[in-house]
Write a protein that holds these residues in place. Structure first.
Motif, PDB file in Angstrom:
ATOM      1  N   ILE A  56       1.003  -1.356   0.071  1.00 36.58           N
ATOM      2  CA  ILE A  56       0.134  -0.269   0.090  1.00 36.58           C
ATOM      3  C   ILE A  56       0.926   1.229  -0.012  1.00 36.58           C
ATOM      4  CG2 ILE A  56      -1.648   1.381   1.281  1.00 36.58           C
ATOM      5  CD1 ILE A  56      -2.770  -1.341   2.206  1.00 36.58           C
ATOM      6  N   LEU A  57       1.982   1.214   0.797  1.00 35.61           N
ATOM      7  CA  LEU A  57       2.845   2.384   0.978  1.00 35.61           C
ATOM      8  C   LEU A  57       3.498   2.498  -0.631  1.00 35.61           C
ATOM      9  CD1 LEU A  57       4.752   4.205   2.448  1.00 35.61           C
ATOM     10  CD2 LEU A  57       6.338   2.418   2.769  1.00 35.61           C
ATOM     11  N   PHE A  58       4.014   1.635  -1.233  1.00 34.62           N
ATOM     12  CA  PHE A  58       4.526   1.714  -2.366  1.00 34.62           C
ATOM     13  C   PHE A  58       3.299   2.026  -3.687  1.00 34.62           C
ATOM     14  CE2 PHE A  58       6.028   0.068  -6.757  1.00 34.62           C
ATOM     15  CZ  PHE A  58       7.340   0.732  -6.411  1.00 34.62           C
ATOM     16  N   LEU A  59       2.232   1.785  -3.669  1.00 39.51           N
ATOM     17  CA  LEU A  59       1.182   2.083  -4.339  1.00 39.51           C
ATOM     18  C   LEU A  59       0.899   3.565  -4.213  1.00 39.51           C
ATOM     19  CD1 LEU A  59      -1.359   1.499  -6.171  1.00 39.51           C
ATOM     20  CD2 LEU A  59      -2.476   1.209  -4.273  1.00 39.51           C
ATOM     21  N   PHE A  60       0.906   4.051  -2.857  1.00 38.15           N
ATOM     22  CA  PHE A  60       0.793   5.533  -2.675  1.00 38.15           C
ATOM     23  C   PHE A  60       1.923   6.341  -3.138  1.00 38.15           C
ATOM     24  CE2 PHE A  60      -2.018   5.736   1.291  1.00 38.15           C
ATOM     25  CZ  PHE A  60      -3.281   5.020   0.745  1.00 38.15           C
ATOM     26  N   PHE A  61       3.079   5.713  -3.018  1.00 36.28           N
ATOM     27  CA  PHE A  61       4.196   6.487  -3.400  1.00 36.28           C
ATOM     28  C   PHE A  61       4.112   6.745  -5.100  1.00 36.28           C
ATOM     29  CE2 PHE A  61       8.433   5.749  -5.763  1.00 36.28           C
ATOM     30  CZ  PHE A  61       9.033   7.076  -5.401  1.00 36.28           C
ATOM     31  N   LEU A  62       3.525   5.342  -5.760  1.00 36.71           N
ATOM     32  CA  LEU A  62       3.387   5.820  -7.152  1.00 36.71           C
ATOM     33  C   LEU A  62       2.147   6.710  -7.643  1.00 36.71           C
ATOM     34  CD1 LEU A  62       3.725   2.040  -8.257  1.00 36.71           C
ATOM     35  CD2 LEU A  62       5.230   3.711  -8.640  1.00 36.71           C
ATOM     36  N   LEU A  63       1.312   6.746  -6.739  1.00 37.89           N
ATOM     37  CA  LEU A  63       0.172   7.658  -6.795  1.00 37.89           C
ATOM     38  C   LEU A  63       0.804   9.287  -6.933  1.00 37.89           C
ATOM     39  CD1 LEU A  63      -2.940   5.969  -5.486  1.00 37.89           C
ATOM     40  CD2 LEU A  63      -2.570   6.357  -7.773  1.00 37.89           C
ATOM     41  N   GLN A  64       1.400   9.091  -5.623  1.00 39.31           N
ATOM     42  CA  GLN A  64       1.843  10.722  -5.319  1.00 39.31           C
ATOM     43  C   GLN A  64       3.022  11.197  -6.482  1.00 39.31           C
ATOM     44  OE1 GLN A  64       2.956  11.261  -1.237  1.00 39.31           O
ATOM     45  NE2 GLN A  64       4.584  12.695  -1.923  1.00 39.31           N
TER      46      GLN A  64
END
Length: 175
Positions: free
Chosen positions: A10-18
């Protein structure tokens, strides 16, 4: 272990989104700090140790990608994770009011530290312009996304914590 792996994904997904999606959406006038939302949320739900660990990983992702000062974001996110994790035992994490306040203060502190490290020390002293043009819009957009994402993070985290608790209560598994 499964919970930590899912939280990292989830952290990596948020990083990609951001970093790769939200900057290219023209309707957003400021890119929200999704990683900060995640660090504050996990720290507030789980405490100082997981807050620092999440801050370390989030900051490491940012520093490896964009870091001009090695380890800067990692250290700042770790301290913010620790500071927000101290409130885990004081307040209930079901309500979104305290996390909203913590995200606001954390985003403001992060922005001030970022301004000092990257602008003020290089002689750029237009703090008023930076405050109005960068800090306040980012805080507002981060708060809007916090209202949406905090409940999602809360549900995912607590469902996985319940699964871990049930697993530890088994007769076949020892602590």
């Amino acid at each position: 272990m499964k919970r930590k792996l899912i939280l990292f994904l989830i952290l990596f997904l948020f990083f990609l989104l951001q970093t790769a999606v939200l900057p290219f959406i023209p309707a957003l006038w400021a890119v929200p700090n999704l990683l900060l939302i995640f660090v504050v949320s996990i720290a507030f739900m789980q405490g100082t140790t997981e807050g620092m660990t999440t801050g370390f990983l989030a900051g490491l992702l940012v520093d490896l990608t964009y870091g001009r000062i090695p380890g800067f974001t990692m250290v700042v996110y770790m301290y913010l994770g620790y500071w927000n994790g101290r409130y885990a035992r004081i307040y209930f994490d079901e309500d979104v009011k305290v996390p909203l306040l913590l995200v606001t203060v954390s985003d403001f502190v992060y922005s001030i530290i970022y301004y000092v490290a990257y602008f003020l020390l290089r002689g750029r002293t237009n703090f008023g312009g930076y405050l109005v043009g960068v800090i306040l819009p980012e805080i507002v957009s981060t708060l809007i996304f916090t209202l949406i994402l905090y409940h999602l993070i809360y549900r995912i985290n607590h469902s996985m914590v319940e699964v871990e608790k049930k697993g530890k209560q088994s007769l076949w598994i020892r602590d």
